[in-house]
Design an enzyme around this catalytic site. Structure first.
Site, mmCIF file in Angstrom:
data_model
loop_
_atom_site.group_PDB
_atom_site.id
_atom_site.type_symbol
_atom_site.label_atom_id
_atom_site.label_comp_id
_atom_site.label_asym_id
_atom_site.label_seq_id
_atom_site.Cartn_x
_atom_site.Cartn_y
_atom_site.Cartn_z
ATOM 1 C CG HIS A 230 -6.394 -80.447 45.719
ATOM 2 N ND1 HIS A 230 -5.756 -81.334 46.543
ATOM 3 C CD2 HIS A 230 -5.530 -79.449 45.493
ATOM 4 C CE1 HIS A 230 -4.540 -80.879 46.812
ATOM 5 N NE2 HIS A 230 -4.369 -79.730 46.178
ATOM 6 N NE ARG A 269 -3.322 -79.881 42.352
ATOM 7 C CZ ARG A 269 -3.373 -78.595 42.587
ATOM 8 N NH1 ARG A 269 -4.314 -77.867 42.052
ATOM 9 N NH2 ARG A 269 -2.490 -78.048 43.378
ATOM 10 C CG HIS A 326 -8.539 -77.246 43.924
ATOM 11 N ND1 HIS A 326 -8.637 -76.656 45.168
ATOM 12 C CD2 HIS A 326 -7.316 -76.886 43.444
ATOM 13 C CE1 HIS A 326 -7.519 -75.982 45.418
ATOM 14 N NE2 HIS A 326 -6.719 -76.093 44.390
ATOM 15 N NE ARG A 361 -5.317 -75.287 39.153
ATOM 16 C CZ ARG A 361 -4.935 -74.858 40.350
ATOM 17 N NH1 ARG A 361 -4.405 -73.665 40.487
ATOM 18 N NH2 ARG A 361 -5.111 -75.596 41.420
HETATM 19 C C1 LIG Z 1 -8.127 -73.690 48.831
HETATM 20 C C2 LIG Z 1 -7.512 -73.246 47.530
HETATM 21 C C3 LIG Z 1 -6.130 -73.277 47.356
HETATM 22 C C4 LIG Z 1 -5.551 -72.857 46.152
HETATM 23 N N1 LIG Z 1 -4.187 -72.848 46.012
HETATM 24 C C5 LIG Z 1 -3.641 -72.335 44.876
HETATM 25 C C6 LIG Z 1 -2.231 -72.169 44.758
HETATM 26 O O1 LIG Z 1 -1.474 -72.481 45.671
HETATM 27 N N2 LIG Z 1 -1.735 -71.653 43.603
HETATM 28 C C7 LIG Z 1 -2.550 -71.280 42.551
HETATM 29 O O2 LIG Z 1 -2.044 -70.815 41.530
HETATM 30 N N3 LIG Z 1 -3.895 -71.404 42.666
HETATM 31 C C8 LIG Z 1 -4.454 -71.900 43.788
HETATM 32 N N4 LIG Z 1 -5.809 -71.999 43.894
HETATM 33 C C9 LIG Z 1 -6.646 -71.496 42.794
HETATM 34 C C10 LIG Z 1 -6.638 -69.967 42.825
HETATM 35 O O3 LIG Z 1 -6.710 -69.538 44.166
HETATM 36 C C11 LIG Z 1 -7.799 -69.386 42.047
HETATM 37 O O4 LIG Z 1 -7.912 -69.990 40.786
HETATM 38 C C12 LIG Z 1 -7.596 -67.901 41.818
HETATM 39 O O5 LIG Z 1 -7.306 -67.282 43.039
HETATM 40 C C13 LIG Z 1 -8.844 -67.289 41.213
HETATM 41 O O6 LIG Z 1 -8.705 -65.896 41.274
HETATM 42 P P1 LIG Z 1 -9.871 -64.991 40.722
HETATM 43 O O7 LIG Z 1 -9.457 -63.580 40.980
HETATM 44 O O8 LIG Z 1 -10.198 -65.389 39.345
HETATM 45 O O9 LIG Z 1 -11.155 -65.371 41.612
HETATM 46 P P2 LIG Z 1 -11.416 -65.277 43.182
HETATM 47 O O10 LIG Z 1 -10.179 -65.080 43.940
HETATM 48 O O11 LIG Z 1 -12.283 -66.422 43.557
HETATM 49 O O12 LIG Z 1 -12.273 -63.949 43.328
HETATM 50 C C14 LIG Z 1 -13.603 -63.870 42.811
HETATM 51 C C15 LIG Z 1 -14.213 -62.564 43.299
HETATM 52 O O13 LIG Z 1 -15.429 -62.315 42.594
HETATM 53 C C16 LIG Z 1 -16.433 -61.901 43.525
HETATM 54 N N5 LIG Z 1 -17.721 -62.159 42.875
HETATM 55 C C17 LIG Z 1 -18.169 -63.335 42.377
HETATM 56 N N6 LIG Z 1 -19.359 -63.151 41.786
HETATM 57 C C18 LIG Z 1 -19.663 -61.837 41.910
HETATM 58 C C19 LIG Z 1 -20.768 -61.046 41.482
HETATM 59 N N7 LIG Z 1 -21.800 -61.584 40.802
HETATM 60 N N8 LIG Z 1 -20.769 -59.722 41.783
HETATM 61 C C20 LIG Z 1 -19.719 -59.171 42.469
HETATM 62 N N9 LIG Z 1 -18.654 -59.885 42.885
HETATM 63 C C21 LIG Z 1 -18.632 -61.200 42.604
HETATM 64 C C22 LIG Z 1 -16.105 -62.700 44.770
HETATM 65 O O14 LIG Z 1 -16.703 -62.138 45.909
HETATM 66 C C23 LIG Z 1 -14.573 -62.541 44.765
HETATM 67 O O15 LIG Z 1 -14.210 -61.269 45.265
HETATM 68 C C24 LIG Z 1 -6.401 -72.425 45.093
HETATM 69 C C25 LIG Z 1 -7.788 -72.398 45.262
HETATM 70 C C26 LIG Z 1 -8.342 -72.808 46.475
HETATM 71 C C27 LIG Z 1 -9.841 -72.762 46.633
#
Ligand SMILES: Cc1cc2nc3c(=O)[nH]c(=O)nc-3n(C[C@H](O)[C@H](O)[C@H](O)COP(=O)(O)OP(=O)(O)OC[C@H]3O[C@@H](n4cnc5c(N)ncnc54)[C@H](O)[C@@H]3O)c2cc1C
Length: 489
Positions: A230, A269, A326, A361
């Protein structure tokens, strides 16, 4: 003959992808997560919002085209088409779950503009979109009778039978006790790996655990070197770095190097991050200037709060910025049903490599991907797993990236490394600009530790993948790429 798989569907991770998968499942589901339900999920931190072609003058074709272009034409056109086409219904689904999206005076959704998008298309809830969406889905999960939530448990290994299919998991509770659970179906929803880099916007716990679990079980991974920086992490000594959302630039905030503009702020980006990086290497100071954005503090209260914690004010101050890791475009290779190459294992959300993002992305496409993949895996995993076919995931590019070494070769067995050591190795070699010599050094330094240390193992996979790709594309910029178009900006 189609048979229903035995035992609960095990979903690992409770970000938006895992929550959505559990909620959409039609069988009993065990949702296991490392912290409390929404803790440590990047989903909670998303500021900008979720992309969908629902505004006037917009179309799925335009959204798909923007995604394809931002990804340096390296994405999978079928995946791009399918996921962008699902976006309007995803937003409608979230509205049904009472997500408080911002609206205009006439009641229609207020759609923001972000870099790389040719139309205003980001549905958002102020600048706390991720928290608004994730807590709404989490509330529905808590109310769902088919879901059992197991908090404070970290999955540490996937167990595989002699036929190479999932037959259980190993996990550790927060007191350190190891447990095993028999199951036939596991969905990885463990998020990204930004915590492996010294400068990141990701939760510190985002260490690519899902990639380690899957790869150690023999699953294929792909494009691990394709990570997005980012451009505007707030450059203050905080870990993770506070993020200055892209929507600020969409609203008119400018990037200044020693007081002068140097880049079109609304380019994708990778382009903006590389331009910022170049200025920093010239020892210039780069700032984001949002002072002239109308009502900036009111429109971006979460950002105002974040910068305020470091003594800045959006309305008065220039904000020092630097690129921060990011997002991970690569991950565990999946097909359109989110099936990995290991029978009984699905991957959804950021840990999955769906082909949506290509080499870079497009902003606000990942919350969308989290919902679409969570739903797809729920459907796929509710039916038979006898007809598992990996044909769709056996592309030549994937074959190139296979890491069978993790199963078939005797591994060296040095001690676990500290995260600080891993981060400095990754930061020195896998940053915005890379070269073969630094990547080789990183691979060699990590290799003795990959058997004992999952974080070192994932970092090694990333560096190895970057080393294996000598040409610049999208976010992967090799300074030693000698092809004319590959020399980075
Ligand atoms: C600051 C920030 C801003 C962002 N803004 C945007 C946005 O505006 N729009 C957009 O589309 N995307 C955005 N993104 C990207 C987006 O948030 C993520 O790509 C998306 O939320 C990922 O979702 P996920 O469910 O795959 O993972 P996450 O939301 O990261 O969840 C992962 C989960 O897995 C759990 N976990 C991990 N390993 C284990 C394990 N071994 N055992 C048990 N549990 C485990 C963690 O505790 C967590 O609960 C942003 C990211 C960040 C960091």
């Amino acid at each position: 003959m189609a048979t229903r798989p035995a035992g609960p569907l095990v979903v690992v991770g409770s970000g938006l992808a895992g929550l959505t998968c559990a909620l959409s499942a039609t069988t009993d589901c065990l949702l296991i997560t490392a912290g409390s339900l929404t803790e440590a999920a990047a989903s909670m931190w998303a500021q900008g919002g979720i992309a969908a072609a629902i505004g006037s003058g917009d179309s799925v074709d335009l959204h798909a085209e923007d995604t394809w272009r931002a990804g340096a034409y390296a994405g999978d056109r079928d995946a791009i088409r399918a996921i962008t086409a699902a976006a309007p219904s995803v937003v409608a689904h979230l509205e049904n779950l009472a997500v408080p999206f911002d609206r205009q005076a006439d009641g229609t959704l207020d759609l923001a503009l972000e870099g790389g998008h040719s139309r205003h298309r980001i549905a958002h809830a102020g600048d706390r979109s991720g928290a608004a969406i994730t807590t709404a889905v989490a509330a529905a999960v808590r109310d769902a009778s088919h879901i059992t939530v197991l908090e404070d448990h970290t999955v540490t290994r996937l167990l595989i039978d002699a036929g190479g299919r999932i037959n259980g998991i190993r996990m550790r509770d927060d007191s350190g006790r190891e447990l095993e659970l028999a199951c036939e179906r596991v969905v990885l929803a463990t998020g990204g790996m930004g915590g492996l880099w010294p400068h990141t916007t990701n939760p510190r716990t985002a260490l690519g655990q899902g990639v380690a679990l899957a790869a150690r079980a023999g699953a294929r991974t792909q494009d691990l070197h394709l990570v997005q920086f980012h451009p505007t992490g707030l450059d203050v000594p905080r870990d993770p770095m506070p993020l200055l959302t892209e929507a600020l630039r969409g609203a008119g905030a400018r990037l200044l190097s020693d007081g002068r503009r140097f880049v079109d702020e609304l380019q994708p980006r990778d382009v903006v991050a590389a331009a910022v990086w170049e200025q920093l290497t010239l020892e210039r100071v780069v700032h984001l200037d949002a002072r002239h954005v109308p009502d900036v503090a009111q429109r971006f209260p979460a950002v105002q709060h974040l910068v305020g914690e470091s003594g800045f004010d959006l309305t008065q101050d220039l904000l020092p910025v630097r690129p921060a890791l990011h997002y991970s475009m690569g991950g565990v290779t999946v097909d359109a049903d989110c099936r990995t190459s290991v029978r009984g294992l699905w991957a959804v959300g950021e840990v999955a490599r769906t082909g949506l993002h290509g080499a870079n992305r497009l902003a606000s496409n990942s919350l969308l991907e989290a919902v679409v993949t969570g739903q797809a895996a729920a459907v796929s995993s509710s039916t038979t797993i006898e007809d598992w076919s990996t044909a769709q995931v056996s592309t030549p590019a994937e074959a190139r990236d296979r890491h069978d070494v993790t199963r078939n070769v005797a591994l060296p067995s040095g001690p676990a490394l500290g995260l600080g050591q891993i981060r400095s190795l990754v930061g020195a070699s896998c940053g915005v600009l890379r070269n073969g010599r630094d990547l080789r050094d990183c691979v060699d330094a990590l290799e003795p530790h990959i058997a004992a240390d999952d974080a070192a193992y994932v970092a090694w996979l990333v560096a190895r993948s970057a080393l294996a790709h000598p040409h610049s594309i999208g976010a992967h910029r090799r300074t030693d790429d000698t092809t004319a178009q590959g020399v980075p900006a």
